[in-house]
Design a protein around this motif. Sequence first.
Motif, short mmCIF file in Angstrom:
data_model
loop_
_atom_site.label_atom_id
_atom_site.label_comp_id
_atom_site.label_asym_id
_atom_site.label_seq_id
_atom_site.Cartn_x
_atom_site.Cartn_y
_atom_site.Cartn_z
N GLY A 472 -6.78 -45.38 32.29
CA GLY A 472 -8.04 -45.33 33.03
C GLY A 472 -8.83 -46.61 32.91
O GLY A 472 -9.42 -47.10 33.90
N LEU A 473 -8.86 -47.18 31.73
CA LEU A 473 -9.59 -48.44 31.52
C LEU A 473 -8.98 -49.57 32.34
O LEU A 473 -9.70 -50.32 33.03
CB LEU A 473 -9.60 -48.80 30.04
CG LEU A 473 -10.54 -48.01 29.14
CD1 LEU A 473 -10.29 -48.34 27.67
CD2 LEU A 473 -12.00 -48.29 29.50
N ASN A 474 -7.68 -49.70 32.28
CA ASN A 474 -7.02 -50.79 33.01
C ASN A 474 -7.17 -50.61 34.52
O ASN A 474 -7.35 -51.58 35.26
CB ASN A 474 -5.55 -50.87 32.60
CG ASN A 474 -5.36 -51.53 31.24
OD1 ASN A 474 -5.38 -52.74 31.12
ND2 ASN A 474 -5.19 -50.71 30.20
N LYS A 475 -7.14 -49.37 34.97
CA LYS A 475 -7.33 -49.10 36.39
C LYS A 475 -8.74 -49.46 36.82
O LYS A 475 -8.97 -49.91 37.96
CB LYS A 475 -7.05 -47.62 36.68
CG LYS A 475 -7.08 -47.27 38.16
CD LYS A 475 -6.71 -45.80 38.37
CE LYS A 475 -6.74 -45.46 39.86
NZ LYS A 475 -6.38 -44.02 40.07
N ALA A 476 -9.71 -49.31 35.91
CA ALA A 476 -11.10 -49.63 36.22
C ALA A 476 -11.41 -51.11 36.07
O ALA A 476 -12.55 -51.53 36.28
CB ALA A 476 -12.02 -48.82 35.30
N GLY A 477 -10.40 -51.90 35.71
CA GLY A 477 -10.60 -53.34 35.59
C GLY A 477 -10.95 -53.83 34.21
O GLY A 477 -11.32 -54.99 34.03
N PHE A 478 -10.82 -52.95 33.21
CA PHE A 478 -11.06 -53.34 31.82
C PHE A 478 -9.70 -53.47 31.14
O PHE A 478 -8.97 -52.48 31.01
CB PHE A 478 -11.93 -52.29 31.12
CG PHE A 478 -12.35 -52.66 29.73
CD1 PHE A 478 -13.55 -53.31 29.50
CD2 PHE A 478 -11.54 -52.37 28.63
CE1 PHE A 478 -13.95 -53.65 28.22
CE2 PHE A 478 -11.92 -52.71 27.35
CZ PHE A 478 -13.13 -53.36 27.14
N LYS A 479 -9.36 -54.67 30.70
CA LYS A 479 -8.00 -54.92 30.20
C LYS A 479 -7.90 -54.60 28.71
O LYS A 479 -8.71 -55.04 27.90
CB LYS A 479 -7.61 -56.38 30.43
CG LYS A 479 -6.16 -56.68 30.06
CD LYS A 479 -5.78 -58.11 30.40
CE LYS A 479 -4.33 -58.40 30.04
NZ LYS A 479 -3.94 -59.80 30.34
N ASP A 512 -15.17 -43.85 34.60
CA ASP A 512 -15.89 -43.12 35.65
C ASP A 512 -16.76 -44.02 36.52
O ASP A 512 -17.42 -43.54 37.46
CB ASP A 512 -16.78 -42.04 35.02
CG ASP A 512 -15.97 -40.94 34.35
OD1 ASP A 512 -14.77 -40.80 34.68
OD2 ASP A 512 -16.53 -40.23 33.49
N GLY A 513 -16.80 -45.32 36.20
CA GLY A 513 -17.60 -46.24 36.98
C GLY A 513 -19.08 -46.20 36.64
O GLY A 513 -19.90 -46.83 37.33
#
Length: 627
Positions: A472-479, A512-513
Amino acid sequence: MTIPDTIPSSQRVVPGSVDIPIAPWPMTTKDDTVDAPAVASRIIDTFNESISKKDHKAVADLFVENGYWRDHLGLTWDFRTMKGRDKIVSFLERGHHLVNIGIDRKYPTKNNGPEVTPFRGDGSVSGIQFFIRTGTEHGFGPGLARLIQDGSEWRIWTLYTTMNELNSHPEPIGRLRPIGVEHGANPERKNWLDRRKEEINFENGDPDVLIIGCGQAGLSAHARLKMLNVPTLAIDVCDNIGDNWRRRYHQLVLHDAVWYDHLPYIHFPDFWPVFTPKDKLADFLKSYAEMLELNVWNNTSLEYSSWDDKKKQWTAVLKRTKKDGSVEVRVMHPKHIIQATGHSGKKNAPNFKGMDSFQGDVLCHSSEFQGAKKNGKGRKAVVIGACNSAHDIAQDFYENGYDVTIVQRSSTTVMSSKAVLDLLLYPSYCEDGPPTEEADLLTWGKPSEVYKAIQADLNELQQVQDKDILEGLNKAGFKTDRGPMNAGLWMKYLQRGGGYYIDVGGSQLIIDGKVKAKHGVGISEILPHGVKLDDGTELEADETVCATGYQNMRTATEAIFGDEVASKVSNVWGYDEEGETKVMWRPSGHPGLWLHGGNLAMCRYFSRLVAIQIKAQLEGLSKPSGL
């Protein structure tokens, strides 16, 4: 060794330290009917006979070819790890003070002696494990041995020896506790309070040890030295004991669990919460110092210091502001100084272009952040950084209605708090776990390369347990990353001291943005009403917090003692070639100077070894480093 920027964030270590390899796992025992106590006794007897005869090759032959001997003061006055028979022989040939080792049958508490047990978490590698008692010319201490089958022979895979008590200097605890009163007529009698005031004010002499810093590091070291009857004074610039925690950001709660965090001599009570809020910990530390009768001067600074190499003592000028507002200047001559200012150094406060032009309400380092404003709806915040403090602060902003963005330049090792409990701490540190002393031996009794192999296995399990969070983090742009050699969060801490987040809710906000993440960019400049990133993006901000961490502890050494002293101290933290932590808890490179720090668990364990080294020098059993 300079760490080039081309090295991925996940693989970076403290400059000058070593990214140690992961130990290969040995073959497992195939003999389920082995008489573990008999095998252990036979190896111990042969070991002691060979040590007494100085037959060092025979000692080394008891180890497998690439076996490990880790030692904390049981062999020499330093922390060392020897890997392989040749290195064991060459080390012993240079001299040591070990006399013998023996099976300690009070551990483990469940069966009191050697047993066949799994060495690898999945049960694929097993061998014989038992606790030992290390005897030296100067004292004794606990240890840990692990045996594996090498062909048809049982040999030592890992051995851990320590010395944590000196002969003729036992700690006054249990049956040795003081009486506390002298009965009978005595016209010169002073009550406890009179004696305590004399002691804490050092009315009759100088302390042998001066401690700078009164957090968990300073207080744990002081407690250990007190039990060794070493006159000690701890100073801190803060108004009260615990202020180093009390003054941190509003929502801070320890990420380590209570079973792991106990301090020496006085454990947290059974009703204590699993995770301790910062203000609760601050109050506990204050009570801890009072109950242990530690000599603490708050509102006190070290104005000047110098080392006299002939007298083997420091000159320390202290400026103390008393409770009545009066100022006292004292010149003292301690033989040792412990720097207990935290395992990091100066705050890593960036100097971005345009900072002077910022017109928002807050622009500060995370150490200065006082908490989000209540009812912050409509306000915007930018948090520069992506590790523990950054997430906690971002969560605080969100909970108070802010629109908040985290700026992540590289990658972060993320592990859920539940995975920390289930994988990192269990089964050693948990509600029904072994006694703390036993758990500590099981933790620190493993050579670092073996420990790294264990952590790599745990990281594989963590990837499964935290799969939804990480994806979920990587999908949200947090590597995210998996730490050095995919060995996980804890190894990243031990080798780098940062770069990770123990997830206590911040990750889901990003997924969750609710908290936005901007990855792969740095800061170009601070604008009057926001932040400009180096990809040209502009983020509006009423408040900007730089959660950019801290510099190496050595920078604090330089600030406190000056260039001449600091030049003899190398970068602190990370591993040396043998897998021992650099500088911390061991000879610093400058005589009479010790660096002590780390989390509460580290301070609990290593404070005793620091105190033993200092007591040994005061008693003339060893010489200061650098001489």
